[in-house]
Design an enzyme around this catalytic site. Structure first.
Site, PDB file in Angstrom:
ATOM      1  N   SER A   9       0.803  -1.221   0.000  1.00  0.00           N
ATOM      2  CA  SER A   9       0.000   0.000   0.000  1.00  0.00           C
ATOM      3  C   SER A   9       0.837   1.272   0.000  1.00  0.00           C
ATOM      4  CB  SER A   9      -0.924   0.018   1.220  1.00  0.00           C
ATOM      5  OG  SER A   9      -1.796  -1.081   1.172  1.00  0.00           O
ATOM      6  N   HIS A  10       2.033   1.200   0.566  1.00  0.00           N
ATOM      7  CA  HIS A  10       2.864   2.396   0.720  1.00  0.00           C
ATOM      8  C   HIS A  10       4.299   2.091   0.328  1.00  0.00           C
ATOM      9  CE1 HIS A  10      -0.407   4.243   2.929  1.00  0.00           C
ATOM     10  NE2 HIS A  10      -0.497   3.146   3.672  1.00  0.00           N
TER      11      HIS A  10
END
Length: 179
Positions: A9-10
């Site tokens: 996600s990051h």
């Protein structure tokens, strides 16, 4: 051909725990699973051909909502591509002959969507609590208001500044509010 798909996600996370084993081609996304609008996922779907096998580590790496999950699985299966989800040990094929796998997809996909909704709710609650305490600062500014002001004083128009800084004119106006 074995095609792998992994997602984080990051950018501060890493792909290490998503071990797919040997694959012929790997697609890696660094974007939230809350949307199917992910560059590498779309490339994977476009690239996959009948007879290929897509390997993904977990349902939640593939999608965080049921409609996207079902669309991804059916799109791949309709192309004659099988999908193997390792951590849940599920396999989906065009024949769709495994009702237990389909049930598990529904259940686990629902849990992934539920988890995403809980995360969003906690985030909103945290922001509200921080605002009440007066400590919420919001997102860090990415546009230098001083730079915008300097360029305006040098005679550049707002449209020229926007083009030079690769931002919208609206961003110019917003940055001037915060000088």
């Amino acid at each position: 051909m074995k095609l792998g798909y992994i997602r984080i996600s990051h950018v501060d996370q890493n792909f290490d725990r998503q071990n797919l084993g040997p694959v012929d081609k790997l697609f890696q996304d660094t974007k939230s699973g809350s949307t199917a609008d992910r560059v590498e996922l779309q490339k994977l779907i476009e690239f996959a051909r009948s007879g290929d096998e897509v390997i993904c580590f977990s349902i939640c790496r593939l999608a965080r909502n049921m409609s996207d999950l079902q669309n991804i699985v059916s799109t791949l299966n309709n192309k004659g591509v099988s999908l193997h989800i390792l951590s849940e040990n599920l396999v989906f094929t065009k024949e769709g002959d495994n009702p237990f796998a389909k049930l598990q997809l529904q259940l686990l996909g629902s849990f992934a969507e539920f988890e995403r909704n809980i995360i969003k709710r906690r985030q909103r609650e945290g922001i509200e609590a921080a605002k009440l305490k007066g400590v919420y600062q919001g997102r860090k500014r990415t546009i230098s208001a001083k730079k915008v002001k300097q360029l305006l004083q040098e005679g550049m128009s707002k449209a020229e500044i926007a083009k030079a800084m690769n931002i919208s004119r609206q961003s110019i106006y917003l940055s001037l509010i915060h000088i």
